[in-house]
Enzyme design. Structure first.
Site, PDB file in Angstrom:
ATOM      1  N   HIS A 120      58.253  45.720  16.940  1.00 47.44           N
ATOM      2  CA  HIS A 120      58.881  46.194  18.165  1.00 47.44           C
ATOM      3  C   HIS A 120      59.779  47.365  17.729  1.00 47.44           C
ATOM      4  O   HIS A 120      60.988  47.220  17.632  1.00 47.44           O
ATOM      5  CB  HIS A 120      59.698  45.060  18.796  1.00 47.44           C
ATOM      6  CG  HIS A 120      60.187  45.359  20.187  1.00 47.44           C
ATOM      7  ND1 HIS A 120      60.078  46.598  20.776  1.00 47.44           N
ATOM      8  CD2 HIS A 120      60.808  44.580  21.089  1.00 47.44           C
ATOM      9  CE1 HIS A 120      60.602  46.555  21.994  1.00 47.44           C
ATOM     10  NE2 HIS A 120      61.048  45.343  22.202  1.00 47.44           N
ATOM     11  N   ARG A 128      52.683  47.218  25.613  1.00 48.62           N
ATOM     12  CA  ARG A 128      53.095  45.923  25.055  1.00 48.62           C
ATOM     13  C   ARG A 128      51.937  44.964  25.218  1.00 48.62           C
ATOM     14  O   ARG A 128      51.285  44.927  26.256  1.00 48.62           O
ATOM     15  CB  ARG A 128      54.327  45.389  25.777  1.00 48.62           C
ATOM     16  CG  ARG A 128      54.582  43.927  25.431  1.00 48.62           C
ATOM     17  CD  ARG A 128      55.880  43.423  25.946  1.00 48.62           C
ATOM     18  NE  ARG A 128      56.984  43.970  25.182  1.00 48.62           N
ATOM     19  CZ  ARG A 128      58.232  43.493  25.261  1.00 48.62           C
ATOM     20  NH1 ARG A 128      58.515  42.492  26.063  1.00 48.62           N
ATOM     21  NH2 ARG A 128      59.199  44.031  24.559  1.00 48.62           N
ATOM     22  N   ARG A 137      63.368  43.987  30.692  1.00 54.66           N
ATOM     23  CA  ARG A 137      64.347  44.890  30.090  1.00 54.66           C
ATOM     24  C   ARG A 137      63.695  46.050  29.355  1.00 54.66           C
ATOM     25  O   ARG A 137      64.077  47.200  29.541  1.00 54.66           O
ATOM     26  CB  ARG A 137      65.304  44.145  29.183  1.00 54.66           C
ATOM     27  CG  ARG A 137      64.700  42.940  28.504  1.00 54.66           C
ATOM     28  CD  ARG A 137      65.715  42.230  27.666  1.00 54.66           C
ATOM     29  NE  ARG A 137      66.679  41.491  28.448  1.00 54.66           N
ATOM     30  CZ  ARG A 137      67.979  41.450  28.189  1.00 54.66           C
ATOM     31  NH1 ARG A 137      68.473  42.112  27.166  1.00 54.66           N
ATOM     32  NH2 ARG A 137      68.792  40.744  28.930  1.00 54.66           N
ATOM     33  N   THR A 138      62.710  45.765  28.536  1.00 50.72           N
ATOM     34  CA  THR A 138      62.105  46.858  27.778  1.00 50.72           C
ATOM     35  C   THR A 138      61.425  47.845  28.721  1.00 50.72           C
ATOM     36  O   THR A 138      61.544  49.059  28.570  1.00 50.72           O
ATOM     37  CB  THR A 138      61.102  46.311  26.751  1.00 50.72           C
ATOM     38  OG1 THR A 138      61.770  45.367  25.919  1.00 50.72           O
ATOM     39  CG2 THR A 138      60.549  47.420  25.890  1.00 50.72           C
ATOM     40  N   LYS A 192      40.095  41.647  36.202  1.00 51.94           N
ATOM     41  CA  LYS A 192      38.694  41.601  36.621  1.00 51.94           C
ATOM     42  C   LYS A 192      37.756  41.663  35.431  1.00 51.94           C
ATOM     43  O   LYS A 192      36.550  41.833  35.590  1.00 51.94           O
ATOM     44  CB  LYS A 192      38.394  42.765  37.566  1.00 51.94           C
ATOM     45  CG  LYS A 192      39.192  42.709  38.860  1.00 51.94           C
ATOM     46  CD  LYS A 192      38.957  43.974  39.668  1.00 51.94           C
ATOM     47  CE  LYS A 192      39.938  44.078  40.819  1.00 51.94           C
ATOM     48  NZ  LYS A 192      40.040  45.448  41.348  1.00 51.94           N
TER      49      LYS A 192
END
Lengths: 306, 422, 176
Positions: free
Chosen positions: A135, A107, A57-58, A85
């Site tokens: 947030h 995020r 959603r974000t 990696k």
């Protein structure tokens, strides 16, 4: 009028800056209501989202916000990138900057990663959730939604229920709401309360009925299922019995109180379906407002020259 | 080859000396002490005007990283950092790779020291094999090879029975068991002190209780066994209080703290500077005050460095992933001097805590300027101001917590086994 | 140095004349609407609307369509756009107080087209001060005023009841 070209947290914003973002978002909310939901101010800019945690959603909300502003939106997928990696996160970020990004949306499950990267990058960094720190765009969209239902945020009684210890949403909302003069009540079991919370200016309740009484806004937070296995809660059923937001409990709040949830919801764990789908719920509105607020953030940050 | 140190003020708490004295060094030994100006001719003269001259510092708690982590530090660079910081002896912790739990590792460390070391190195061996907390190492063989104490530093012995056995068995040799007090269940996942600052930063906290409960356990075990317990890097008010109370009850234990614990609080982590990430974590101002009180009244016996050098990349990353530890050898004396300048303790007590007492606890023949003793001497200017520049540290670990700080009181010269390090 | 170049009476006359021209040129007010450009054009559009009984009126914020958005040091404040009716097939009269370089009008036309497809777009301004940088011309002009590039023209319109204070001021700038 934003002082920093990064949005790292609500902690770092002044009330004036918060209001400026919310006012700007109003203009973009109008754009979202049109047939042609696109405006050109970020034409030629590139927005890269770098998500180290799963999020649909974000990420979608930011992607739409970027597209609505005519920016190019690129998704740097971590699972398919060189991060797996063994590349360091700073090298990844510097690579994206060199690819020509103007804004980076990040995020990460570790708190402070956006702050750490912002010190080494020239481009704007937008925190889309870091660990259990902040947030900020979620709090901004919550403030925007509250403001569109209640004339003034100042003086409101806002109850936040749930896993406060691990919730970046709760933290950003506590900062934002108290900065704008609301009174925040935090309702949670003692095992999910972070140390020293009362020093942030919130009132703490362990009994939901007491905490919800007379509230103007009631916000339920997602309970992550793993909290049970880690011993924070005996069971999710017991959590619902003690802290679940039910229609019965909502009667204790003000008559015109609104119900919010940042999503995704666990129905029957932190919120009952009749409340989630009821007339007081503004949960889907929050989602729409999220795009407008993120448009405002991208638009304003791209204007900050440092 | 003889060297004469002149014009300095000699402070040697081990003999209660505080006077204007000249010191003659012959080879690796101290040849004699003379009233100022009365010393004989020597091949080389060190002018210690405006300086104090004292027994070389002894660090009870150093991580030299070799063998296994040479990219962080080596015996060569670590001992160079030691003499830069005024230390002439360091006791190195066993959490190397392989762990120092066998005589071959001990012998390797001592051989390397003989080849490349700038100061004396005393290995501390692991309490349990592989620091796994399960089976005791061969104490007799390790002591025979040169180890002077035992510790599972960094990986505390969580099994109380094993800890009991270690304290009991070590009584045969009278060697200290050094305990890193941390309840690993309570601290799991933590990266800083638990409190309002960890809440504000969204970082997982380590509560004071994680240290306090193990300190309580070890004090009980010490009383039960009569073993020789030394508590490493005390960081909490609760630990200070328990140690004070245990000493009052006559329990045979000693304790150390480190400069960062009495200088910094968790507040300084704002901004997520990984150079301040250390275990145990930086605590609150209440803990700092309690530690200072404990230093003042003798509850805390020793100031050690817990010198924990790390590679740049191990600190330049996500805070959660960054390594724990502070590079401390080169700033410890100046930070100790801060207590002296604040009149918390006098210079005599500082030297006692950084040289005389650690020598006694570790039962090494250091920490005293007497005829025939090893020529381990430090010369310092207590008023000299300087800025800490991480890039200029001699240690490979540039991870100081004090980059950019202005400190007062600097080591000018360190003489280790007669060799002068500027 | 500042000079009043139009007083309230002259402004009133100009608005009346513009209104008549709009109605005359379009053969009435059918399918006609006024869109005032934020911020200077909004009050002027309201005045024309009242004078000519043109009922469909809206306001348009052009800040997101400006071509200097990446050049200026700060993002322009986003103001309300309020168009409550469909523009499809309409004759839209864009209203602004001063026509200068023409860049605002270019932005306004881009913005309008995002709302629908008008049959025609016309432009009404109170003052045309010259110095066009784009091929744009007004259909209705209250007054043409010769200026230098660095001059400033300020149109001070007031809302209901205080029309007597209306004026247009020319402030002479430093010529380069």
């Amino acid at each position: 009028m934003l002082k920093s070209k990064h949005l790292l947290g609500i902690k770092e914003l002044t009330p004036e800056e918060i209001y400026h973002i919310l006012d700007t978002a109003s203009g973009f909310k109008d754009v979202l209501m049109r047939d042609i939901k696109k405006v050109p101010p970020l034409r030629g800019k590139t927005v890269v989202s770098l998500f180290f945690e799963p999020s649909t959603r974000t990420r979608t909300s930011f992607a739409l916000a970027a597209k609505r502003l005519s920016a190019d939106d690129v998704n740097f997928s971590v699972s398919s990138s060189s991060v797996v990696k063994g590349e360091s996160i700073l090298d990844t970020a510097l690579t994206i900057q060199s690819l020509g990004a103007d804004l980076m949306i990040i995020r990460h499950s570790s708190s402070g990663v956006p702050h750490y990267l912002s010190r080494s990058l020239n481009i704007s960094v937008v925190n889309a959730g870091d660990g259990s720190n902040e947030h900020p765009t979620q709090a901004l969209l919550d403030l925007f939604t509250i403001r569109s239902h209640k004339k003034d945020i100042k003086g409101l009684e806002v109850a936040i229920i749930g896993d406060i210890a691990h919730s970046r949403v709760a933290k950003s909302n506590i900062y934002g709401l108290t900065k704008l003069g609301a009174r925040v009540r935090v309702i949670c079991p003692p095992t999910l309360m972070p140390a020293g919370l009362e020093k942030l200016g919130a009132d703490v309740f362990h009994n939901i009925d007491e905490g919800i009484k007379g509230a103007d806004v009631v916000m339920a937070l997602r309970i992550q299922l793993e909290r049970q296995s880690k011993g924070f809660l005996p069971s999710l059923k017991e959590y619902f019995n003690l802290y679940g937001l039910t229609g019965e409990r909502m009667k204790l709040a003000k008559k015109d109180a609104i119900v919010m949830h940042p999503g995704p919801m666990n129905r029957g764990v932190e919120i009952a379906s009749d409340v989630a789908d009821g007339p007081q719920s503004v949960i889907l509105e929050q989602v729409t407002n999220g795009i407008a607020v993120r448009m405002a953030v991208l638009y304003l940050l791209s204007g900050v020259k440092q | 080859m003889s060297t004469l140190i002149i014009n300095g003020k000699v402070i040697d708490p081990s003999q209660n000396i505080s006077s204007k004295t000249d010191i003659l060094i012959e080879g690796k030994k101290i040849k004699g002490l003379f009233p100022r100006g009365k010393g004989p001719k020597a091949d080389k003269v060190i002018d210690a005007s405006n300086c104090i001259v004292f027994p070389g510092l002894v660090d009870m708690h150093t991580h030299l990283r070799e063998p296994g982590f040479e990219y962080k530090e080596t015996i060569k660079t670590g001992t160079m950092a030691a003499v830069r910081g005024g230390f002439t002896s360091v006791c190195c912790m066993p959490n190397t790779n392989p762990v120092n739990d066998s005589i071959s590792v001990t012998e390797f460390i001592l051989r390397k020291t003989a080849m490349e070391g700038s100061c004396s190195v005393y290995p501390i061996a692991a309490i349990t094999k592989g620091q796994q907390g399960e089976a005791l190492t061969e104490l007799e063989a390790l002591i025979e090879a040169g180890c002077i104490a035992f510790s599972d530093d960094g990986k505390p012995v969580m099994n109380s029975l094993i800890m009991r056995r270690a304290l009991e068995y070590s009584k045969i040799f009278g060697v200290p068991i050094i305990s890193h007090c941390e309840d690993l269940m309570l601290s799991e996942g933590g990266v800083m002190n638990e409190g309002i600052v960890s809440t504000t930063l969204g970082l997982k906290g380590i509560p004071n209780a994680a240290e306090d409960v193990i300190v309580a356990r070890d004090i009980s075990l010490c009383k039960l066994t009569g073993g020789r317990l030394h508590i490493a890097h005390v960081s909490t008010e609760g630990a200070v209080n328990q140690i004070r109370e245990a000493k009052a009850r006559g329990i045979n234990l000693t304790a150390e703290t480190c400069p960062h614990y009495f200088t910094l609080t968790d507040e300084s982590l704002n901004g997520y500077d990984a150079n301040l990430k250390v275990n145990p974590p930086l605590r609150t101002s209440a803990d700092v005050e309690a530690l200072k009180e404990g230093i003042k009244d003798g509850t805390i016996d020793v100031i050690a460095t817990d010198h924990a050098p790390h590679h740049y990349d191990e600190k330049n990353c996500e805070f959660d992933r960054a390594a724990f530890g502070i590079s401390g050898l080169e700033t410890a004396f100046s930070l100790g001097m801060k207590l002296v300048h604040e009149k918390m303790i006098d210079i005599k007590q500082l030297i006692t805590m950084m040289s005389v007492t650690p020598s006694k606890i570790m039962k090494i023949n250091k920490g005293s300027i007497t005829e025939g003793a090893d020529a381990d001497i430090t010369v310092a200017d207590t008023e000299k101001l300087y800025n800490v520049d991480p890039k200029k540290l001699v240690s490979k670990g540039k991870n100081t917590a004090f980059g950019g700080w202005e400190l007062k009181g600097a080591v000018v010269k360190t003489i280790s086994m007669g060799k002068v390090h500027e | 140095m500042s000079i009043e170049i139009l007083n309230s009476k002259e402004i009133e006359n100009a608005i009346t004349r513009i209104t008549h021209e709009i109605i005359e040129k379009n053969g009435g007010t059918k399918a006609l609407c006024l869109i005032g450009i934020q911020r200077g054009g909004v009050l002027l559009a309201e005045r024309i609307s009242r004078a000519g009984s043109i009922d469909e009126i809206g306001s348009l914020d052009i800040s997101l369509y400006r071509d200097d958005i990446n050049i200026k040091n700060e993002q322009p404040v986003v103001r309300a756009t309020d168009i409550k009716f469909s523009l499809n097939g309409k004759t839209v009269v864009l209203v602004d107080d001063v026509l200068f370089t023409g860049r605002s009008i270019r932005a306004a036309m881009d913005a309008l087209i995002d709302f629908g497809r008008p049959a025609k777009i016309q432009l009404a301004v109170l003052i045309d001060r010259g110095h066009r940088e784009l091929p744009i011309r007004a259909d209705y002009v209250g007054k043409n005023i010769p200026t230098t590039f660095n001059d400033t023209v300020e149109v001070r319109l007031h809302g209901h009841g205080s029309k007597d204070n209306d004026s247009v001021i020319l402030i002479r700038g430093n010529s380069k």
